[in-house]
Design an enzyme around this catalytic site. Structure first.
Site, PDB file in Angstrom:
ATOM      1  N   GLU A 267       0.887  -1.181   0.000  1.00 44.08           N
ATOM      2  CA  GLU A 267       0.000   0.000   0.000  1.00 44.08           C
ATOM      3  C   GLU A 267       0.910   1.212   0.000  1.00 44.08           C
ATOM      4  O   GLU A 267       1.578   1.482   1.001  1.00 44.08           O
ATOM      5  CB  GLU A 267      -0.859   0.036   1.268  1.00 44.08           C
ATOM      6  N   GLU A 400       3.473  13.716  -3.991  1.00 48.92           N
ATOM      7  CA  GLU A 400       2.868  13.500  -2.681  1.00 48.92           C
ATOM      8  C   GLU A 400       3.596  14.343  -1.637  1.00 48.92           C
ATOM      9  O   GLU A 400       4.824  14.300  -1.557  1.00 48.92           O
ATOM     10  CB  GLU A 400       2.932  12.025  -2.295  1.00 48.92           C
TER      11      GLU A 400
END
Ligand code: ADP
Ligand code: MG
Length: 497
Positions: A267, A400
């Site tokens: 993830e 990000e």
């Protein structure tokens, strides 16, 4: 209000250097070294934990193997369920202490930890506690060429020893995302929490012990990525690795796992597009969008960091966002009045500040925030920050950040919008705010993301699959999907002639 006192149980928990949890025992690190845990609200160290190194990884993997082949294999599914429900109850009973430990090491507001993360953790364990008796094989009607009668059935077996490497943003619930399926399927685990937030995982280990889960089923190694995480992900006797963290480290783990072809689930990062259509309830959409980026100081892999607003409602949305940013009380998480804590570390604060500076240089317009609140010293605080990027060219529109920084962009053509939303290497989450049913489902189908939220954000449920497209990861966690990731399927043929 004021900073709350440290509970006496927590004081006691923190009073001595923490050991490693291996084979059901608390043991000294083989390095003899300890490292400090820092309170990001003050910059002060408040606890010491063991520095695990390769020799400890070997010990923990051996303990997990031993339990996998021994005591744990004999525990029936119904008993696994009972142990897991007991663990969920112990987590709830210890919620205040767990919440305070999380707030101390991670910085997040105590209420969010205690009433949010801890409750979610118990719910995840309880959801997975229902699974042990429901992991079934099947009988399959096969057609052998010789025509002989043939029985074919499948068995579902635990994949084995699992390495669980988790990040610092949700230091307790991330453990549950992985321990839930480990315990449900009858696997065993070596868990490595992040070096910034090792304490709550050790507290969880105490509860695992108290619940009566056999020795060696869950082992906890506190340590760093290079000295503990890397040997764990390369270990030849680990059958599976489950990782949550940055895309860069995920890539290293995938490579390390190739040595013995251990199963891998990842993830990773995100840069999630959040879309407001002109017909949306703007007040609600702006509130949801603000929560989607500011929750947990923006340190969420699914953070709503790219906000695409239809040009006709841009001004109104910016005004609403400014209001929600201003409404946040930024300060130490252990002051119950505060709604936003510090970022997790000096390093993370520097990264976020660096993005703000670059964005300004690249021509993004600062709507609000962008700096540490003036009255707070010592901690790693950052105001809720809103940028408008008219050209969609600043780094903050692509990379990000993992902080409370949203990049707002406007759009006019819906087809072009979908293309822009998908124009990212990530694919974790996306969202649409609209009252138009047809648009909602049409856009949801076109977005390349593992989770799509319509008129909501950050809704995650243990029964529903979660994971990423593209460079946001491999595989799905939660729900029935994750059971497959922790089991091997064996096909058995029986010649009945
Ligand atoms: P961040 O950079 O935001 O801290 P990371 O992806 O580096 O996020 O960290 C997530 C987890 O991965 C932590 O538990 C960390 O210790 C671990 N980790 C970091 N580097 C490695 C590595 N090379 N191998 C295995 N685990 C690692
Ligand atoms: Mg890192």
């Amino acid at each position: 209000m004021a900073i709350m006192d440290i509970f006496s149980d927590v004081q006691q928990f923190l009073s001595e250097p923490k050991k490693l949890f291996i084979g059901g025992e608390w043991v000294e690190p083989s390095s003899g070294e300890y490292f400090p845990v820092e309170n990001p609200a003050t910059g002060q160290n408040f606890a010491q934990v063991s520095m695990a190194v390769e020799a400890d990884v070997d010990r923990a993997v051996a303990a997990a193997r031993n339990a996998q082949e021994g005591a744990w294999a004999k525990v029936q599914p119904a008993e696994r369920s009972r142990l897991m429900i007991r663990l969920a109850e112990l987590i709830e009973a210890d919620a205040e202490n767990l919440g305070q430990i999380i707030s101390l090491e991670n910085g997040k507001p105590y209420t969010n930890a205690y009433k949010g993360e801890v409750v979610i953790t118990a719910n995840i364990i309880r959801y997975f506690a229902g699974w042990p008796s429901k992991i079934e094989g099947s009988t399959i009607p096969v057609s052998p060429r010789g025509g002989e009668p043939m029985l074919n059935y499948t068995l579902r077996e635990p994949v084995g020893v699992c390495a669980l490497i988790v990040p610092w943003n949700f230091p307790l619930s991330m453990c549950a995302w992985k321990l839930g399926p480990v315990l449900a399927t009858g696997c065993t685990a070596v868990l490595k929490p992040a070096e910034q937030t090792p304490l709550v995982a050790l507290r969880l280990a105490e509860l695992i012990q108290k619940a009566g889960i056999p020795a060696g089923v869950v082992n906890v190694l506190t340590g760093f990525g290079d000295r503990a995480g890397a040997p764990l992900s390369a270990h030849d006797d680990v059958d599976k690795i489950a990782f949550t963290g940055s895309t860069g480290v995920g890539r290293m783990i995938a490579k390390a796992a190739a040595g013995n072809m251990k199963k891998v689930s990842l993830e990773l990062g995100g840069k999630s597009p959040n879309i407001i259509l002109p017909d949306a309830d703007i007040v609600r959409a702006a509130k949801g969008s603000a929560d989607g980026i500011f929750y947990n100081q923006g340190q969420v892999c699914t953070a709503a960091s790219r906000l695409y607003v239809h040009e006709s409602v841009l001004d109104q949305t910016l005004e609403e966002l400014r209001k929600h940013a201003a409404a946040h009380l930024v300060g130490p998480g252990l002051d119950p009045a505060n709604t936003m804590g510090p970022l997790v570390s000096r390093e993370q604060h520097g990264i976020v500040k660096g993005y703000v500076d670059r964005a300004l240089n690249e021509g993004a317009e600062l709507i609000c925030g962008g700096k540490a609140p003036a009255h707070l010293e010592g901690g790693y605080f950052m105001e809720p920050t809103v940028f408008l990027d008219r050209q969609e060219q600043a780094c903050i529109a692509r990379e990000e950040i993992f902080g409370p920084v949203v990049t707002v962009m406007s759009w006019s053509d819906v087809d072009e919008l979908v293309h822009r939303a998908n124009n990212t290497p990530f694919g974790l989450a996306a969202g649409v705010w609209t009252n138009n049913l047809k648009q909602a489902h049409t856009i949801a189908a076109k977005l390349k993301a593992g989770s799509v939220w319509i008129n909501c954000w950050n809704v995650v449920d243990p029964a529903s699959p979660f994971g990423g497209y593209k460079q946001s990861g491999w595989g799905r966690e939660m729900g029935k999907n994750v059971i497959d990731a922790y089991t091997e399927t064996k096909s058995v043929f029986v010649d009945l002639s």
